[in-house]
Write an enzyme that holds these catalytic residues in place. Sequence first.
Site, mmCIF file in Angstrom:
data_model
loop_
_atom_site.group_PDB
_atom_site.id
_atom_site.type_symbol
_atom_site.label_atom_id
_atom_site.label_comp_id
_atom_site.label_asym_id
_atom_site.label_seq_id
_atom_site.Cartn_x
_atom_site.Cartn_y
_atom_site.Cartn_z
ATOM 1 N N GLU A 468 0.806 -1.234 0.000
ATOM 2 C CA GLU A 468 0.000 0.000 0.000
ATOM 3 C C GLU A 468 0.836 1.280 0.000
ATOM 4 O O GLU A 468 0.287 2.373 -0.103
ATOM 5 C CB GLU A 468 -0.939 -0.006 1.219
ATOM 6 C CG GLU A 468 -1.990 -1.093 1.120
ATOM 7 C CD GLU A 468 -2.842 -1.212 2.377
ATOM 8 O OE1 GLU A 468 -2.321 -0.955 3.474
ATOM 9 O OE2 GLU A 468 -4.026 -1.563 2.252
ATOM 10 N N LYS A 583 5.807 -2.217 1.700
ATOM 11 C CA LYS A 583 5.194 -2.472 2.995
ATOM 12 C C LYS A 583 5.062 -3.969 3.266
ATOM 13 O O LYS A 583 5.297 -4.446 4.361
ATOM 14 C CB LYS A 583 3.815 -1.815 3.021
ATOM 15 C CG LYS A 583 3.059 -2.019 4.314
ATOM 16 C CD LYS A 583 1.708 -1.345 4.264
ATOM 17 C CE LYS A 583 0.931 -1.594 5.535
ATOM 18 N NZ LYS A 583 -0.438 -1.090 5.456
ATOM 19 N N GLN A 584 4.622 -4.707 2.251
ATOM 20 C CA GLN A 584 4.286 -6.116 2.480
ATOM 21 C C GLN A 584 4.447 -6.907 1.191
ATOM 22 O O GLN A 584 4.568 -6.320 0.110
ATOM 23 C CB GLN A 584 2.856 -6.217 2.992
ATOM 24 C CG GLN A 584 1.799 -5.756 2.002
ATOM 25 C CD GLN A 584 0.465 -5.468 2.669
ATOM 26 O OE1 GLN A 584 0.219 -4.342 3.093
ATOM 27 N NE2 GLN A 584 -0.392 -6.467 2.752
HETATM 28 O O1 IFM Z 1 -5.834 -6.021 4.271
HETATM 29 C C1 IFM Z 1 -4.791 -5.450 5.000
HETATM 30 C C2 IFM Z 1 -3.901 -4.716 4.037
HETATM 31 O O2 IFM Z 1 -3.348 -5.585 3.096
HETATM 32 C C3 IFM Z 1 -2.792 -4.025 4.795
HETATM 33 N N1 IFM Z 1 -3.351 -3.115 5.772
HETATM 34 C C4 IFM Z 1 -4.201 -3.797 6.741
HETATM 35 C C5 IFM Z 1 -5.334 -4.530 6.046
HETATM 36 C C6 IFM Z 1 -6.191 -5.278 7.082
HETATM 37 O O3 IFM Z 1 -5.461 -6.299 7.680
#
Ligand code: IFM
Length: 730
Positions: A468, A583-584
Site C-alpha cells: 500500500e 510495505k508487504q
Molecule cells: O488487508 C490489510 C492490508 O493488506 C494491509 N493493511 C491492513 C489490512 C487489514 O489487515
Amino acid sequence: MINWKIDEEGFFEDRITANGNKFLVGNGYMGIRGTLTEYDKHKFTAVNLAGIYDQVGDGWREPLNAPNGLYTTVELDGESYTLPDKKPAFHSMSLDYRHGIFSRKTTWKTEKGTLTVTEERFASLKEKHLITMKYTVTSERDGIIRLITGIDGDVWDINGPHYDDVLLSEEGNIIKAVGITHESKDKVVVFEVYNADFLSTEEIHKADRTISRVLTFHAKAGKTYTINKFISVFTSKDREDYMDRAKTVVDGAEKAGYEAALKSHFKEWEKKWSISEVTIEGDDAAMEGLNYSIYHLHCIAPRHSDSLSIAARGLSGQTYKGAVFWDTEMFMLDFFLFTEPEVAKTLLKYRIDTLDGALKKAKSYGYDGAFYAWESQEGGYDACSDYNVTDVFTGRQMRTYFKDKQIHISSAVVYGIMRYVNYTGNKDLLEEGGDRVILECARFYYDLLVKRVPIDRYELHDVIGPDEYHERVNNNAYTNRMAKYTFDSAVTVLDWLLKEKSLDTKALEQKGYDLKGLKATYEDAAKRLYIPEPDEKTGIIPQFDGYEKLEDVGLGELKGRILHEKEYWGGAYGIASHTKVIKQADVVTLMNLFSEDYSKDLLRKNWDYYEPRTEHGSSLSACMYAMLACKCSMPDKAYPLFRKSADADLSGGGKQWAGLIYIGGTHPAASGGAYMTAIEGFAGIHEENGVLKAKAALPAKWERLSFKLIYKGDLYGVMVTKDRAEVTLL
Ligand code: IFM
C-alpha cells in the site's frame, strides 16, 4: 509437549491493552477482550459483536461492543480492591487456549491478612449467546465484603457513543441492559443472572448506564465465597424473539449450573481440536504459537450464521472498523476449508450476499461489474474512507486511495470461491450465486482494461497492489495476474454452465448473460492481459511499471529518515513512496500463489530480491515470504517468518498505529497465514490431478509434523518427517 496454557504472572499496567488481545476468548458471535472484571472502557474493555455496526455523525462506522455483563468489583470493610488502582501482592492471568477459558487470580495485602479474588470465564462455544463467569473472593480476616456486580453499559467506543440510550431494568432475578444504537435504533440486549454459595443482602443500583447488584455479607476468615454469573447477549438483528431468547438462555444456564455450561463448552472445543490440532515434534514453541493461532481462528468463526465473514481484527474490538478485507479469502479461508468447510462456505456466502454492494460500488465509479468493498461492512457497504491516515506533522487528513484503487479485492473473492469449489469438490456455492459473483468480477476487470493498440495487449492502470505504500501505479504484477485468474475462472465457470445442467444456466441467461459470448470475451482478455515478466538479466519481476527506477535504499537507511515514530511511510510524501522499500509481500504473494508458472530459480531470485526491501509492516506479509521460502526449499529461512506470523498475538507485536489512528487488535490473517505455512509450506500439501499430496520441507529442529484435514469431503491424516510424507485417508 505443550500445556495449552498462556500464563502471565505479575501486574504490568502498560500491558493492559496488549493483554486484551492476547487473553481474548470468543465464540464467533462475540469476542471478550482479556481485560479484568473491574476494568471500564478506559482499559479497552469490550464484548465485541460480529456483523453489527453503527455510525455517529461523520465518525467511522464501526462494530458494536455490548454492555459488559462481567463487570464486578470488590470491597472489604469499606475499602475497594481493584486493579490498577491498588497494587497487588500477587497477580496472574491465564488462558486455557484449548478450551477458551480465561482466568485470573489477584491478591492484595490488607491491614490484616490478604484478600484474594479469582475469576474464570468463557464465551460458550455451545450456546453462542452465553457468557459464563465464576468469581470467588477469600479474605484472611473476618470482615464485611461488598461485591458489586452487574452490567456496565458505558462501553468503549472509538467513534461513539453508539448507544443513544442504555435502558436498565430488572425482572425477577434477572438484571438487564438494553443499548439502543444511534443509526438504526437496533437493540443490543444483555441479561444477567447470578447464583451464590452464600447469603447476602442485595441492593440494585442504577447509574451512569450501569446496573449493578451490591451483595453485602459477613466474610469469615479463610472462607472462599463464590458467585456464578450467567450472561446472555442478543441483538434485535439476531431474531424477532431476541428478548425472550435472552431470558431463556440465562434462565436455562443458571438452572443447569456453571459446571454444565463448562462441560458442554469443553466438549465443543475438543470436537474442534479433534480435526484442527497440529502436532510439531521437536519444537514446542512453534507448536504452541501455531495452535494458539488456530485457537484465535476458532474464536472468530461465525458458526452462528450461514452468511457472515470475519473482520481484519477478528472480534478484538473496533479497530479497522470491524470490516472484512481480502484477509479473509487470501489468508484465513484455507484453515476453514481444511478443517470446517461449512465455515468456509459461510464466509463466502457473505460475499455472494453482498454482491449488490459490490455492483453499486462499481457503478458509483462508472464501472461495470462487481467492485467489492475494500473494507466491507453490512450489505457490502465500503467503510473505507477517502482519508485513512492523519499526517503527524500537520495534523491534516491524508487522502489515501485504498478504497478506490485496490481493485485486487474482487479477485480475492473469486479466488476464495474457486478454492472452495476445488477443495470441497462441491459446486453448491456456484449454484447459490457464486457463479454470478465470478462473472460480475470478470466484467469489472474487463471494463477496466486499457488497450495498448500498437502492442495489442491489455493493461491495468492506476491501481494499488498489496503493497500500500506505492499508490496509483500501472500494471501491478499481482493485480494483473489476479485479474487474469478472474478471467480464467470465469471461463471455467462458463464452461460448466454451458455443459452442466445442474447449474442454473437458465436463470443467468434470463438475467441477460450471453454465456457463449462472455466465454470468448474472457478467453481473449485472459490471453492478452499483460503479466509483467521476470527481467531477462536479473530474473526480477518489477512490482509495477517503473519500480526498477525507484531509489534503491536499504530498509535500515530508510528508517534513519524517520522524523516521527508514527509517521506514515506511504502516500504522496511518505518516506517509502519514492523508494523500492515496500510495505508487504506483493510480487512474492503472486509467486507464492502461482509458483507453478515459474522455475525454482526465479522464485528464489525474487524472494532474495524483495525480502530485504520489505518492511513487513503488515501482519499479512511474513507468511507469504515463509510459504514461498518453503517452495524454494529454504525451510530455515521460512522458519523465523512463520514464527513472526504464528506469534503475532502472543508477542503482542505488530503495528499499533497508522499515523495517529490506533490499529491494534488480534491478527487473524497472520494466524491463518501461520496455518497455511505449516500445512501448505512445511508439509507441502497440494493437489496433483485431484489427489492430495504432501511434500515436506521441514525446519532443522522439526522432527515430525502431523495433522488432519478435510479434502473433498474426506478426512485425511498427514504425517511428514524430513524424509517421509504420508497422506492417509482416515
Ligand atoms: O488487508 C490489510 C492490508 O493488506 C494491509 N493493511 C491492513 C489490512 C487489514 O489487515
